[in-house]
Design a protein around this motif. Structure first.
Motif, PDB file in Angstrom:
ATOM      1  N   LEU A 126       0.912  -1.397   0.128  1.00  0.00           N
ATOM      2  CA  LEU A 126      -0.049   0.040  -0.097  1.00  0.00           C
ATOM      3  C   LEU A 126       1.048   1.272   0.005  1.00  0.00           C
ATOM      4  N   THR A 127       2.133   1.244  -0.189  1.00  0.00           N
ATOM      5  CA  THR A 127       2.973   2.383   0.069  1.00  0.00           C
ATOM      6  C   THR A 127       2.719   3.112  -1.439  1.00  0.00           C
ATOM      7  N   GLU A 128       3.282   4.234  -1.498  1.00  0.00           N
ATOM      8  CA  GLU A 128       3.187   5.121  -2.647  1.00  0.00           C
ATOM      9  C   GLU A 128       4.157   4.702  -3.644  1.00  0.00           C
ATOM     10  N   ARG A 129       5.392   3.981  -3.264  1.00  0.00           N
ATOM     11  CA  ARG A 129       6.206   3.620  -4.187  1.00  0.00           C
ATOM     12  C   ARG A 129       6.242   2.231  -4.603  1.00  0.00           C
ATOM     13  N   ALA A 130       4.990   1.478  -4.312  1.00  0.00           N
ATOM     14  CA  ALA A 130       4.720   0.192  -4.708  1.00  0.00           C
ATOM     15  C   ALA A 130       5.182  -0.100  -6.257  1.00  0.00           C
ATOM     16  N   ASP A 131       5.771  -1.082  -6.657  1.00  0.00           N
ATOM     17  CA  ASP A 131       5.785  -1.516  -8.194  1.00  0.00           C
ATOM     18  C   ASP A 131       4.627  -2.069  -8.304  1.00  0.00           C
ATOM     19  N   PRO A 132       3.764  -1.125  -9.655  1.00  0.00           N
ATOM     20  CA  PRO A 132       2.369  -1.748  -9.996  1.00  0.00           C
ATOM     21  C   PRO A 132       2.684  -3.302 -10.647  1.00  0.00           C
ATOM     22  N   GLN A 133       3.917  -3.337 -11.197  1.00  0.00           N
ATOM     23  CA  GLN A 133       3.969  -4.726 -11.985  1.00  0.00           C
ATOM     24  C   GLN A 133       4.233  -5.954 -11.055  1.00  0.00           C
ATOM     25  N   LYS A 134       4.382  -5.724  -9.720  1.00  0.00           N
ATOM     26  CA  LYS A 134       4.723  -6.643  -8.557  1.00  0.00           C
ATOM     27  C   LYS A 134       3.839  -6.850  -7.763  1.00  0.00           C
ATOM     28  N   ASN A 135       2.961  -5.635  -7.511  1.00  0.00           N
ATOM     29  CA  ASN A 135       1.938  -5.507  -6.484  1.00  0.00           C
ATOM     30  C   ASN A 135       0.675  -6.372  -6.717  1.00  0.00           C
ATOM     31  N   TYR A 136      -0.368  -6.500  -6.011  1.00  0.00           N
ATOM     32  CA  TYR A 136      -1.489  -7.413  -6.203  1.00  0.00           C
ATOM     33  C   TYR A 136      -2.073  -6.543  -7.217  1.00  0.00           C
TER      34      TYR A 136
END
Length: 192
Positions: free
Chosen positions: A116-126
């Protein structure tokens, strides 16, 4: 046992596994029991899954992919960008209301990772969260909402829809309305 009547045994085993976990929890989960639910030999699951942990991972992947597909279908159908978040909330609720075992399994029995962090990698996140997040950020940008508030608002919206869906999929919850019809009223509290 007839092992040849299954058009897609792998999917049948995954669905049976989800049903079994919903009924008996992880302690009652075994490949042998899953095979029994599908009416196949106890060795049949091993041709698709090396062990029960692999099957559990495939079950989580299956539910997540189906959920993502539902959200993507909603985005493709929705022509009104102003209504998209409402439609995604409704899709979230509808998807799991029709499949309460999916909700209980995915959010209660898996090792689901959600950044849920702002810097989450969209390709690796849920992926379902990232689909929802992209729609929320597009909406917030069009409303000229300050960017530093986007993450908090997105998390709040996701948590709200998730909570409503949790109530809608719980056994024993009584209400005098249909959840799908009521979600718009609930979500209107978040209108800007």
């Amino acid at each position: 046992m007839d092992t040849y009547h299954h058009k897609n045994l792998k999917v049948d085993l995954i669905e049976a596994g989800i049903t079994l976990v919903a009924k008996e929890g992880l302690d009652g989960f075994s490949l042998r029991k899953v095979a029994g639910l599908c009416g196949v030999s106890h060795a049949a699951p091993y041709s698709h899954f090396g062990n029960k942990d692999v099957l559990l991972e495939e079950m989580q992947k299956h539910v997540s992919e189906c959920f993502s597909a539902e959200l993507e279908k909603t985005i493709a159908k929705c022509k009104d960008k102003e209504a998209l978040l409402m439609e995604l909330g409704k899709s979230y609720l509808r998807f799991f209301s029709k499949r309460p075992n999916y909700f209980a399994f995915l959010f209660g029995k898996t090792k689901l990772a959600l950044d849920l962090t702002e810097r989450a990698d969209p390709q690796k996140n849920y992926k379902p969260y990232e689909i929802f997040k992209a729609a929320a950020e597009d909406f917030l940008a069009r409303k000229n909402c300050p960017k530093e508030k986007w993450n908090d608002i997105t998390i709040s919206l996701w948590a709200f829809v998730h909570g409503i869906t949790s109530l809608a999929t719980m056994r024993g919850v009584k209400c005098g309305f249909k959840w799908e019809e009521k979600i718009f009223d609930f979500m209107s509290a978040f209108q800007f």
